[in-house]
Design an enzyme around this catalytic site. Structure first.
Site, PDB file in Angstrom:
ATOM      1  N   HIS A 311      49.085 -37.944   2.775  1.00  0.00           N
ATOM      2  CA  HIS A 311      49.988 -39.091   2.776  1.00  0.00           C
ATOM      3  C   HIS A 311      49.180 -40.358   2.625  1.00  0.00           C
ATOM      4  O   HIS A 311      48.028 -40.434   3.091  1.00  0.00           O
ATOM      5  CB  HIS A 311      50.799 -39.123   4.081  1.00  0.00           C
ATOM      6  CG  HIS A 311      51.974 -40.054   4.038  1.00  0.00           C
ATOM      7  ND1 HIS A 311      51.854 -41.407   4.268  1.00  0.00           N
ATOM      8  CD2 HIS A 311      53.285 -39.820   3.777  1.00  0.00           C
ATOM      9  CE1 HIS A 311      53.050 -41.959   4.164  1.00  0.00           C
ATOM     10  NE2 HIS A 311      53.928 -41.026   3.861  1.00  0.00           N
ATOM     11  N   ASP A 368      57.864 -34.341   3.254  1.00  0.00           N
ATOM     12  CA  ASP A 368      58.476 -33.819   2.029  1.00  0.00           C
ATOM     13  C   ASP A 368      58.247 -32.322   1.865  1.00  0.00           C
ATOM     14  O   ASP A 368      58.956 -31.663   1.100  1.00  0.00           O
ATOM     15  CB  ASP A 368      57.902 -34.546   0.804  1.00  0.00           C
ATOM     16  CG  ASP A 368      58.146 -36.040   0.863  1.00  0.00           C
ATOM     17  OD1 ASP A 368      59.309 -36.429   1.046  1.00  0.00           O
ATOM     18  OD2 ASP A 368      57.183 -36.811   0.739  1.00  0.00           O
TER      19      ASP A 368
END
Length: 434
Positions: A311, A368
């Site tokens: 991320h 996600d």
């Protein structure tokens, strides 16, 4: 509110020997910032920071992220606690007003949101102007932007009451807009909101009910949807939130600002990541193929990339991913889904936790990684994934927009640049150009 630190940073021009003192500002937690607002006035220079990765663009009391520790706080509350114990509308209240509501405040807020979920009937004609195969995010951009032409009484950004009404309308109507975009794309009739259902229950009803039969909302799916909305409600100054703030800094009405946020979220590098995870897992196909794909991921010359790992902010395990993994198992178990993609996902996660290559690079699963599998199991087509993200993030966008409007130090956004084009040159008439 930020505080000026007694310490300063010194900037020295090696060519002239001039020394400039830069104030340091402290927040309540997290890194301090160097105040460069007078940098150009004092030095004649700008800073250069593509992507604003080292630049604090605003002062905010909404969301705090510690990427190294894997911490996400909304107004001081851990995201794991909110997702487990709270509801989406409670979190919306928290982001808007700064504290969790008491019983009376919660009931009034839920009532007010519930009774704003209907859309102006003429908007149905607006939907019919889109092609049936239009992407739902394209429809969302258009319809949300058009709201300002239907709700003139809540576009005065200088009126606190108008700001509140616009905020409630956007939070309430976004699920209705999203559900209608989905129904339109598959040729089914629109479902009107049901006031006796919770926010997430009503959203599922509008998405999946049909007039020909009774629809019973599955409580496990409703809980999973509520968690998903909470986990995506706000995430500090990401691309879409910064877009909303930048649009709002010009004085644009809130509906236009939200449409700008939706457009930014639509980008595959932002809101489309969970769809990319599913595409990757489908490409891998079987557990026996994981080893070769992990090898491809480690090869810097190979274009293959593992989606759903790592991320921009988190250098540790994304705290939202832990909650999403739990919801993923609950949904698949309740639906009796034996999804080979989940088996693949779990194997990939195991490798990422144990393989030194991933550990050294902090490539942990992010939110996600599991959300796409949940949504697929619930019956959502992949082009609706980002739409659901937009429904959730509307709360954060609204809270960030409201905070910016009420900040007396806010100015219209105007980034600077490092110009690298031609210097001034004479105009050449077209007959003399070679």
């Amino acid at each position: 509110m930020s505080k000026t630190n007694s310490a300063t940073f010194s900037l020295i021009n090696d060519a002239t020997g001039e020394k400039f003192a830069m104030p340091v500002l402290d927040g309540s937690v997290g890194p301090s910032v160097i105040d460069v607002r007078r940098l150009y006035t004092q030095t004649g220079h700008f800073t250069y920071d593509p992507g604003y990765t080292s630049t604090g663009s605003c002062e905010s009391a909404l969301t705090y992220i510690d990427g190294d520790a894997g911490v996400l706080l909304h107004r001081g509350y851990r995201i794991e606690d909110l997702a487990e114990q709270s509801s989406f509308l409670e979190v919306a209240y928290l982001l808007l007003y700064g504290d969790l509501p008491n019983g009376g405040e919660r009931d009034k807020f839920v009532h007010d949101i519930t009774y704003h979920t209907m859309l102006h009937e003429q908007l149905i004609n607006f939907y019919r102007g889109f092609r049936r195969d239009a992407h739902p995010m394209a429809i969302m951009c258009g319809v949300v932007g058009a709201l300002s032409s239907f709700y003139h009484d809540s576009t005065d950004i200088n009126d606190p009451h108008a700001r509140m009404v616009a905020s409630y309308r956007l939070i309430a109507k976004m699920p209705t807009i999203a559900a209608m975009a989905y129904k339109y794309s598959i040729g089914q009739p629109f479902n009107y909101p049901q006031n006796d259902l919770s926010f997430s229950e009503n959203f599922l009803y509008m998405l999946f009910a049909v007039p020909a039969e009774q629809y019973e909302v599955n409580p496990v799916l409703a809980k999973a949807m509520d968690r998903l909305l909470i986990l995506h409600a706000d995430h500090e100054q990401n691309a879409s939130t910064s877009t909303v703030r930048l649009a709002g800094s010009s004085g644009a009405n809130p509906f236009a600002c939200m449409a700008a946020g939706i457009a930014s979220l639509w980008g595959p590098a932002h809101g489309g990541a969970n769809e990319a995870v599913l595409n990757m897992l489908n490409e891998v196909g079987h557990k026996d193929n994981i080893g070769s794909y992990v090898k491809k991921a480690k090869d810097k010359d190979d274009p293959f990339r593992l989606m759903g790992f790592g991320h921009r902010v988190y250098k540790n395990y994304d705290p939202r991913a832990k909650v999403m993994m739990q919801s993923c198992h609950e949904v698949l178990e309740d639906l009796g889904v034996d999804d080979p993609l989940l088996e693949l996902a779990m194997e990939f996660e195991k490798i990422a936790r144990e393989d030194e290559y991933f550990i050294e690079r902090n490539l942990y699963p992010n939110v996600d990684f599991y959300s796409g599998i949940i949504l697929k199991a619930m019956g959502f087509p992949s082009d609706m994934f980002t739409v659901l993200f937009a429904v959730a993030r509307t709360v954060g966008w609204i809270a960030q927009w409201k905070e910016m409007i009420e900040d007396p130090t806010q100015k219209i956004g105007r980034p600077r640049q490092l110009y690298t084009g031609p210097t001034e040159r004479p105009y050449v008439p077209i007959n003399n150009r070679k």
